[in-house]
Write a protein that holds these residues in place. Structure first.
Motif, mmCIF file in Angstrom:
data_model
loop_
_atom_site.group_PDB
_atom_site.id
_atom_site.type_symbol
_atom_site.label_atom_id
_atom_site.label_comp_id
_atom_site.label_asym_id
_atom_site.label_seq_id
_atom_site.Cartn_x
_atom_site.Cartn_y
_atom_site.Cartn_z
ATOM 1 N N PHE A 208 0.588 -1.243 0.220
ATOM 2 C CA PHE A 208 -0.191 -0.007 -0.315
ATOM 3 C C PHE A 208 1.006 1.765 -0.132
ATOM 4 N N LEU A 209 0.350 2.204 -1.163
ATOM 5 C CA LEU A 209 1.438 3.047 -1.331
ATOM 6 C C LEU A 209 0.650 4.523 -0.605
ATOM 7 N N ALA A 210 0.440 5.235 -0.027
ATOM 8 C CA ALA A 210 0.088 7.081 0.442
ATOM 9 C C ALA A 210 0.625 7.923 -0.238
ATOM 10 N N ILE A 211 0.428 8.952 -1.701
ATOM 11 C CA ILE A 211 0.898 9.966 -1.890
ATOM 12 C C ILE A 211 -0.304 11.528 -0.755
ATOM 13 N N VAL A 212 0.861 11.465 -0.719
ATOM 14 C CA VAL A 212 0.291 13.250 0.216
ATOM 15 C C VAL A 212 0.936 14.464 -0.203
ATOM 16 N N GLY A 213 -0.084 15.507 -0.245
ATOM 17 C CA GLY A 213 0.743 16.310 -0.505
ATOM 18 C C GLY A 213 -0.411 17.816 -0.941
ATOM 19 N N GLY A 214 -0.080 18.855 -0.986
ATOM 20 C CA GLY A 214 -1.041 19.657 -0.832
ATOM 21 C C GLY A 214 -1.690 20.119 -2.552
ATOM 22 N N SER A 215 -2.473 20.983 -2.579
ATOM 23 C CA SER A 215 -3.601 20.701 -3.644
ATOM 24 C C SER A 215 -2.068 21.399 -4.670
ATOM 25 N N LYS B 44 -0.261 14.709 -7.163
ATOM 26 C CA LYS B 44 -0.986 13.635 -6.853
ATOM 27 C C LYS B 44 -1.981 12.719 -7.693
ATOM 28 N N THR B 45 -2.797 13.697 -8.613
ATOM 29 C CA THR B 45 -3.899 13.505 -9.531
ATOM 30 C C THR B 45 -2.883 13.141 -10.850
ATOM 31 N N THR B 46 -2.137 14.006 -10.514
ATOM 32 C CA THR B 46 -1.385 14.064 -12.274
ATOM 33 C C THR B 46 -0.758 12.195 -12.382
ATOM 34 N N LEU B 47 0.230 11.877 -11.022
ATOM 35 C CA LEU B 47 0.730 10.477 -11.124
ATOM 36 C C LEU B 47 -0.358 9.297 -11.395
ATOM 37 N N LEU B 48 -1.491 9.295 -10.836
ATOM 38 C CA LEU B 48 -2.683 8.646 -11.007
ATOM 39 C C LEU B 48 -3.067 8.267 -12.356
ATOM 40 N N ARG B 49 -3.244 9.750 -13.097
ATOM 41 C CA ARG B 49 -3.526 9.334 -14.549
ATOM 42 C C ARG B 49 -2.725 9.310 -15.267
ATOM 43 N N LEU B 50 -1.098 9.603 -15.179
ATOM 44 C CA LEU B 50 -0.062 8.168 -16.082
ATOM 45 C C LEU B 50 -0.338 7.287 -16.070
ATOM 46 N N ALA B 51 -0.545 6.354 -14.750
ATOM 47 C CA ALA B 51 -0.246 5.033 -14.644
ATOM 48 C C ALA B 51 -1.511 4.671 -15.377
ATOM 49 N N ASN B 52 -2.697 4.660 -15.649
ATOM 50 C CA ASN B 52 -3.137 4.268 -16.184
ATOM 51 C C ASN B 52 -4.100 5.043 -17.955
#
Length: 80
Positions: free
Chosen positions: A35-42, A46-54
């Motif tokens: 399990f990996l949690a990616i945290v950070g401000g607005s 974070k969302t870009t990393l997920l959108r890149l993976a799929n």
């Protein structure tokens, strides 16, 4: 016996119009069952990393791999 990580980012970069750099130089590996949690401000990418993976978006530089296979070579719908 070592196994291939489930998801690997290697020096990934993504910029958007107006030279907004969302992700720059990200390298990480997520092992199967981990399990990996990616945290950070607005706006920190974070969302870009997920959108890149799929493959909702494509990286400007380097590689993202799922089970050892670069996502650029995979069908986006099948990947998701």
């Amino acid at each position: 016996m070592p196994t291939e990580p489930l998801i690997t980012y290697t020096d990934v970069r993504k910029a958007f119009a107006g030279n907004v750099v969302a992700v720059d130089g990200v390298s990480l590996a997520v092992e199967k069952g981990e399990f990996l949690a990616i945290v950070g401000g607005s706006g920190s990418g974070k969302t870009t990393l997920l959108r890149l993976a799929n493959r909702l978006i494509d990286a400007d530089r380097r590689t993202i791999a799922v089970e050892g296979e670069a996502v650029r070579g995979l069908d986006p719908v099948a990947l998701r």
